[in-house]
Design an enzyme around this catalytic site. Sequence first.
Site, PDB file in Angstrom:
ATOM      1  CG  ASP A 197      -0.235  -0.084   2.506  1.00  0.00           C
ATOM      2  OD1 ASP A 197       0.810  -0.597   2.817  1.00  0.00           O
ATOM      3  OD2 ASP A 197      -0.606   0.831   3.409  1.00  0.00           O
ATOM      4  CD  GLU A 213       4.575   0.476   6.698  1.00  0.00           C
ATOM      5  OE1 GLU A 213       5.722   0.693   7.698  1.00  0.00           O
ATOM      6  OE2 GLU A 213       4.087   1.253   6.085  1.00  0.00           O
TER       7      GLU A 213
END
Length: 434
Positions: free
Chosen positions: A107, A202
């Site tokens: 991400d 994350e």
Amino acid sequence: MGGRFFDFKKSLCYNFSMLTKELTSPLLERFLRYVKVWTTSDSASADSGDQPSTPRQFDLAKILESELNLLGLKDVQITEHCYVYGRLPASKGLEKTEPFCLLAHIDTVEEVSGENVKPQIHKNYAGEKITLASGDVLNPETDSALAEAAKNHETIISSDGNTLLGADDKAGIAEIMTTLEYFAQNQEVRHGEIEVCFSPDEETGHGMDNVPLKLIKSKYAYTVDGGHIGELETECFNAFKSEVTFTGVSVHTGAARGKLVNAVTMASSFVTNLPRNESPETTDGYEGFFAPMNIEGSIEKAKVTVFLRDFESSGMERRKALVETIAKSVAESFGGKAEVKHTQQYLNMKNGFKNREDVIEKLVSAYKKAGVTPVFTPIRGGTDGSRLTEMSLPCPNIFTGGHNYHSRTEWASLEQMTKAVEILVNLCENSSYV
């Protein structure tokens, strides 16, 4: 990836003359493909328990799954929570070598758009200001890392300024994948078993919430999620989230004198009384901070969310106590009530290496073999590795060559990225183990 501190006064030893097209060309091609895939995560969704927080993260996960299969990895799969896992078997005769895991996250941060990224390549960069299509400027006069890259005439990659670039952490993903490709194409180069895991979310702080530990057999790991060349990170903040809820008394404003207790005013006073010299914008290095992240509510009830960061446990206890003291004092002065809830987010990972110093020693050896002097810097934030270290899986962090993360002026150095691949290759080769 969280913020980080780097001291440019420390000299770095690296030599780009050893870079080869064998690593550079596929690395660049792969990185440019990955950053164009929209993978922005969503904190609110993640906080509510959704993982992945955005379905779009599966788009890159599926690409990585396909490529891992083509490279000959075993047990390749995507879990229901969007973790991509694969295993590169050991070379013949090295099956008993202790395996380790390489990790990077899929991400990108939500504060700046990651949709429709248009990477720009600036070859043989010589130190001029780079004005992006958005009007944003990459300026070596205010960016020490960019000035250093100019001295080496490195190839700089940026976005067009309308989005972030996504080097955090698609540079790490590209470097790991290029390393695996190197071994697939050079099977005479011997190595132990290597596991890989690409994680979602994350950037929301939930990257390790559903990490497939049942699949991962390694007893130690490395995240590839750092910044400037030479960074080798083995410590990070202790991190807590403090949620302070103020309860007031709602009365019609026309008849409020002596009766109304405004929770919004209490919340504002609380934030104002936090130490201004201990905020993110006034600290660096090993200095901790209080960071008000959100304030919301109405006259009857208002809530403030504050991030607390400190490298020392004793310092964190002081910060939690001060939040409680200020909240109580404000509530009493207004005649209202205050409730404080502290939630641990992650802990400083340095204590996790006390019994596995060899994990760091192997990495230092790999840096030196690549001609890179390791510079130990504290992470002013956290990584998936800090969470893994809490889970008894020691996990230092390796640089990627990315800079200015979480911004429209984010950029990456192709030469520094290639050095990261060299280090990963060295790490994987049995001859580099100490």
